[in-house]
Design an enzyme around this catalytic site. Structure first.
Site, PDB file in Angstrom:
ATOM      1  N   ASP A  16      -8.196 -24.981 -27.887  1.00  0.00           N
ATOM      2  CA  ASP A  16      -9.359 -25.182 -28.752  1.00  0.00           C
ATOM      3  C   ASP A  16      -8.892 -25.147 -30.205  1.00  0.00           C
ATOM      4  O   ASP A  16      -9.128 -24.183 -30.936  1.00  0.00           O
ATOM      5  CB  ASP A  16     -10.380 -24.079 -28.480  1.00  0.00           C
ATOM      6  N   GLU A 100     -15.333 -35.419 -31.629  1.00  0.00           N
ATOM      7  CA  GLU A 100     -16.778 -35.226 -31.731  1.00  0.00           C
ATOM      8  C   GLU A 100     -17.480 -36.294 -32.550  1.00  0.00           C
ATOM      9  O   GLU A 100     -16.997 -36.731 -33.600  1.00  0.00           O
ATOM     10  CB  GLU A 100     -17.065 -33.845 -32.336  1.00  0.00           C
ATOM     11  N   LYS A 136     -17.196 -36.005 -27.685  1.00  0.00           N
ATOM     12  CA  LYS A 136     -18.026 -34.795 -27.714  1.00  0.00           C
ATOM     13  C   LYS A 136     -19.373 -35.107 -28.342  1.00  0.00           C
ATOM     14  O   LYS A 136     -19.461 -35.691 -29.428  1.00  0.00           O
ATOM     15  CB  LYS A 136     -17.340 -33.682 -28.506  1.00  0.00           C
ATOM     16  N   THR A 160     -21.266 -30.733 -25.578  1.00  0.00           N
ATOM     17  CA  THR A 160     -20.962 -29.463 -26.228  1.00  0.00           C
ATOM     18  C   THR A 160     -22.237 -28.769 -26.699  1.00  0.00           C
ATOM     19  O   THR A 160     -23.338 -29.302 -26.544  1.00  0.00           O
ATOM     20  CB  THR A 160     -19.984 -29.710 -27.397  1.00  0.00           C
ATOM     21  N   PHE A 182     -21.004 -22.542 -23.982  1.00  0.00           N
ATOM     22  CA  PHE A 182     -20.445 -21.661 -25.014  1.00  0.00           C
ATOM     23  C   PHE A 182     -20.671 -20.201 -24.648  1.00  0.00           C
ATOM     24  O   PHE A 182     -21.769 -19.681 -24.802  1.00  0.00           O
ATOM     25  CB  PHE A 182     -21.086 -21.982 -26.368  1.00  0.00           C
TER      26      PHE A 182
END
Length: 334
Positions: A16, A100, A136, A160, A182
């Protein structure tokens, strides 16, 4: 074996980070990026050349008549930089990289689709096949609808900012490739709103949320990959060992690497198969269920705001670089 080595035997480990050096050190299967990570990466000296190349490309392609429209040029350069960093990462990982969509488009299905197609086109120009890229997208109703269209086009998506069961159900029904629930941010909310600060891994609400989603997917035969994300400590990671994928920050990767103890049991290995529900979740039910979950509603909104803020900070950084280059050029060539 250390715990990181043990974890690799049970889950695919994803980095990440956008930091090339960290990826080179920990050798993950895949890597994920987002506007916050790109903003941090753009301040590292090893990315100066990529920034200069992205700005030069954006100046040639921004399509505005005004060559001094720094904001438009920086916005396009940010997209190009995300792809350039993604392409660099793919030279180090054998799997995929997640890039993203601009979080300002989180509630615009058509604009999200268009942005994703542009990202894939830029990757194609860089010689990267779409099979090695996950786009994303925020897990809003509009984002999930966009992902459903993109998946039918062969553009794979990573949904996400996922905090609730209703988001996970909608993603599975849309046929998205991967979701990123998350964990740590769910824990953050419960600590702030419950008066408790001592959640163990087995009662961590973020861990329990991912376990519930994982069991639902596997028991009903959904192909969507579950990738736990946003970890606050290694205990959360160990409690989810066996999850399809886990995306982990360099700091926590280091802690796992330095720990030679036995990895916790994590997720159960067997799941009872159950029939899928015949009824799908519509927009009204999705919005009602999400609205009923105060944690998910607040963390989704906060996550989008934070990504937008870091996207804008990245663009301001690029504007400053652009203006600095122009001032240097003007001084050199008066």
């Amino acid at each position: 074996m250390n715990k990181l080595e043990q974890l690799r035997q049970r889950s695919q480990v994803v980095a990440d980070t956008g930091d090339i050096e960290a990826i080179r050190r920990y050798r993950p299967q895949d890597a994920t990026t987002n506007p916050s990570l790109l903003f941090k990466a753009a301040q590292l000296p090893q990315y100066r050349e990529l920034i200069a190349e992205s700005l030069a490309w954006a100046e040639r392609h921004h399509g505005h008549r005004d060559p001094h429209n720094h904001a438009a040029i920086a916005q396009l350069a940010a997209m190009k930089l995300a792809v350039a960093i993604g392409a660099e990462i793919l030279q180090l990982v054998p799997g995929v990289v997640s890039t993203e969509v601009d979080a300002r488009l989180s509630f615009d299905t058509r604009a999200t689709i268009d942005y994703a197609r542009r990202l894939i086109a830029l990757y194609d120009q860089a010689g990267v096949p779409r099979e090695r890229v996950l786009i994303k997208v925020a897990s809003t109703w509009e984002g999930i609808a966009a992902a459903a269209v993109l998946e039918r086009e062969g553009i794979h998506c990573n949904l996400t900012l996922l905090f609730s069961f209703c988001q996970a159900v909608a993603c599975a029904e849309a046929g998205v490739t991967l979701i990123s629930p998350f964990v740590g941010r769910i824990l953050d909310w419960h600590k702030a709103n419950s008066g408790r600060d001592d959640f163990g891994a087995e009662e961590d609400p973020g861990v329990l949320s991912v376990r519930n989603i994982y069991h639902y997917y596997k028991s009903r035969g959904y192909d969507t990959i579950v990738m736990g994300a946003s970890f606050r400590n290694t205990g959360e990671i160990e409690a989810l060992a066996g999850c399809d994928r886990l995306t982990i920050s360099p700091q926590l990767l280091q802690e796992l690497e330095e720990d030679t103890g036995s990895l916790a049991r994590g997720l159960p290995t067997g799941v009872d198969t159950q029939p899928r529900a015949a009824r799908t979740q519509g927009e009204a039910e999705f919005r009602y269920q999400l609205n009923s979950d105060a944690m998910a509603t607040e963390k989704l909104a906060e996550g989008i705001r934070n990504f937008v803020q870091d996207q804008e900070r990245l663009e301001l950084l690029l504007q400053g670089q652009l203006m600095g280059h122009r001032e240097t050029d003007a001084a050199t060539n008066p």
